[in-house]
Design a protein around this motif. Structure first.
Motif, short mmCIF file in Angstrom:
data_model
loop_
_atom_site.label_atom_id
_atom_site.label_comp_id
_atom_site.label_asym_id
_atom_site.label_seq_id
_atom_site.Cartn_x
_atom_site.Cartn_y
_atom_site.Cartn_z
N PRO A 119 1.29 -5.31 -1.96
CA PRO A 119 2.20 -5.22 -2.68
C PRO A 119 3.40 -5.22 -1.55
O PRO A 119 4.50 -5.36 -1.69
N TRP A 120 3.34 -4.61 -0.67
CA TRP A 120 3.96 -4.33 0.72
C TRP A 120 3.97 -5.05 1.84
O TRP A 120 4.60 -4.53 2.94
N ARG A 121 3.61 -6.95 1.51
CA ARG A 121 3.17 -7.19 2.51
C ARG A 121 4.57 -8.23 3.10
O ARG A 121 5.91 -7.89 2.36
N SER A 122 4.78 -7.81 4.52
CA SER A 122 5.66 -8.76 5.45
C SER A 122 7.20 -7.35 4.99
O SER A 122 8.27 -7.65 5.83
N LEU A 123 6.45 -5.91 5.03
CA LEU A 123 7.38 -4.84 4.75
C LEU A 123 7.03 -4.02 6.20
O LEU A 123 6.34 -3.53 6.04
N TRP A 124 8.44 -3.24 6.80
CA TRP A 124 8.05 -2.21 7.81
C TRP A 124 8.42 -1.16 6.75
O TRP A 124 9.26 -0.10 6.24
N VAL A 125 7.47 -0.64 7.06
CA VAL A 125 6.99 1.15 6.12
C VAL A 125 7.34 2.47 7.69
O VAL A 125 6.58 1.95 8.49
N ARG A 126 7.85 2.99 7.34
CA ARG A 126 8.20 4.75 8.14
C ARG A 126 6.63 4.69 8.47
O ARG A 126 5.81 5.11 7.72
N PHE A 127 6.71 5.94 10.18
CA PHE A 127 5.20 6.29 10.70
C PHE A 127 5.07 7.18 9.61
O PHE A 127 5.99 8.28 9.06
N GLY A 128 3.46 7.12 9.26
CA GLY A 128 3.63 8.60 8.56
C GLY A 128 3.87 8.56 7.14
O GLY A 128 3.31 9.26 6.29
N TYR A 129 4.11 7.65 6.23
CA TYR A 129 4.32 6.70 4.85
C TYR A 129 3.10 6.50 4.81
O TYR A 129 3.02 5.00 4.87
#
Length: 435
Positions: free
Chosen positions: A214-224
């Motif tokens: 569900p979060w594909r193609s998104l950038w996620v903060r490291f560690g989260y």
């Protein structure tokens, strides 16, 4: 009179008996085999020609063009005849004529250059090695999330970050990820004034990229890890496409939002007509976001590379800039849509790859509501497309298509809609920048 004949040519070799080695004598013999009664000529490539042929009981092929093509005004009997159904494909290929490939010349390396070592792990297919942007990719089914960037990503960004402007951009993006741990690249572009080429190096330095789920193609903060936090459902992605067709009340050509790419209007990357993009050198990157040049004088440095908010935010009463958009749920700024998203607040039990933390079919409900909003916008801007609304058995509004006489006048209204200037299509495959 031009007569087409088929001939056969035979090449015979005769060895001459001499003491010295010599070339054998070659004789050609030609004979007429028969007369060609039918000749086909193609303006395009013959591979893409559609022949309406019918196979008889004896296996003989019969051309149906004389019965299918209407070459003169015909009576009603012509259309009531029983014939096999011939439905050719709408298009065979983006090309129907041969084109020249303009290959780049071989790269001339300096003396002593050695090709880098490559393996099956950093190849796409069998040709291209991974581009050195050093992003970390994560699939939904992987257990652990990365907590820090690759060393190569750190070194690459430190090498490029050479002035105060770059350090300011880095700090701004850090703050964005502190406030909101998941971002799309277009959302970042709308909030941070950074050169696109530098953003390719900065994002892998601060976040990892989700490939699936569900979060594909998104950038996620490291560690989260959004899979462990139910409140992360507001950051999930929604693939929304504007519905076109007669059953929705308007045809694709009636849409005020034009498709960015079209199969029928396509510029090949191998043709010389391709517009030349602006080449960015290492010197340009080191100079930061300066305001040199006439183009930068027209646009202030504070918003030179920023995109409009419409590129990632959906608002009621406004049309999306493109027919396909990838929205994060928190960027759907409509109260009714947010109620659908938060129906199960406090009752989230499992994060699934299809629906994330939301209830099943939440995405379908959102798309239906958004499609109805867009239909109402189009009806208000182009009323000639619609007749008076009627109600069906379910009580839902049914809109019928109407070919209005004022369609030429409505075309002028269509020209008033312009998408975000300088923005990139949300349909772009972002992963291609990193592999």
């Amino acid at each position: 009179m031009l007569l087409k004949v088929r001939r056969r040519t035979t090449r015979r070799k005769t060895q001459v008996d001499t003491e010295e080695p010599a070339q054998p004598e070659v004789h050609f013999e030609m004979e007429i085999v028969g007369i060609v009664t039918t000749v086909y000529k193609f303006q395009g490539m013959s591979d893409f020609q559609y022949l309406a042929m019918h196979s008889g009981p004896d296996g003989k092929q019969t051309s149906m063009y004389d019965k299918v093509l209407m070459l003169k005004p015909e009576k009603e009997e012509f259309f009531n005849r029983e014939l096999p159904l011939y439905i050719p494909p709408p298009i065979f290929s983006r090309l129907d004529t041969p084109v020249d490939y303009f290959y780049r010349p071989d790269t001339q390396h300096r003396d002593g250059y050695n090709n880098p070592q490559v393996s099956g792990e950093n190849l796409i297919g069998l040709s291209r090695a991974r581009r050195p942007h050093n992003a970390i990719f994560l699939n939904f089914d992987e257990e652990e999330v990365p907590t820090k960037p690759l060393d190569a990503a750190v070194q690459t960004w430190k090498k490029v970050c050479t002035n105060a402007v770059d350090r300011k951009v880095e700090e701004e993006l850090r703050k964005l990820f502190e406030v909101r741990p998941v971002w799309s690249r277009n959302a970042v572009k709308a909030n941070v004034n950074v050169h696109p080429d530098k953003l390719k190096l900065l994002l892998p330095y601060l976040a990892y990229y989700m490939l699936t789920g569900p979060w594909r193609s998104l950038w996620v903060r490291f560690g989260y890890d959004p899979r462990k936090h139910p409140e992360a459902k507001i950051y999930q992605v929604l693939d929304f496409r504007i519905r076109c067709g007669m059953k929705y009340g308007y045809a694709p050509n009636d849409m005020p939002v034009k498709a960015k790419r079209s199969t029928y209007n396509y510029s090949l990357p191998i043709t010389v007509k391709k517009p030349v993009s602006h080449t960015v050198s290492v010197h340009d990157l080191k100079q930061g976001l300066g305001t040199s040049g006439s183009s930068s004088a027209k646009k202030s440095a504070s918003s030179r590379y920023k995109l409009k908010e419409s590129i990632y935010i959906f608002r009621e009463g406004a049309l999306p800039p493109y027919r396909q958009m990838f929205y994060q749920l928190c960027d759907l700024n409509v109260e009714s849509l947010q109620k659908i998203i938060h129906r199960n607040d406090g009752a989230e039990t499992e994060c699934t790859e299809r629906d994330g933390w939301c209830l099943p079919k939440t995405s379908d409900d959102l798309r239906d509501s958004m499609s109805l909003m867009i239909k109402q916008i189009i009806r208000s801007t182009r009323p000639a497309l619609f007749s008076s609304p009627t109600s069906n058995e379910d009580g839902k509004e049914q809109l019928a298509y109407e070919s209005g006489e004022d369609e030429d006048d409505e075309e002028e209204e269509e020209e008033d809609f312009k998408p975000s200037d300088g923005s990139e299509n949300e349909m772009e495959t972002e992963i291609l920048d990193y592999v």
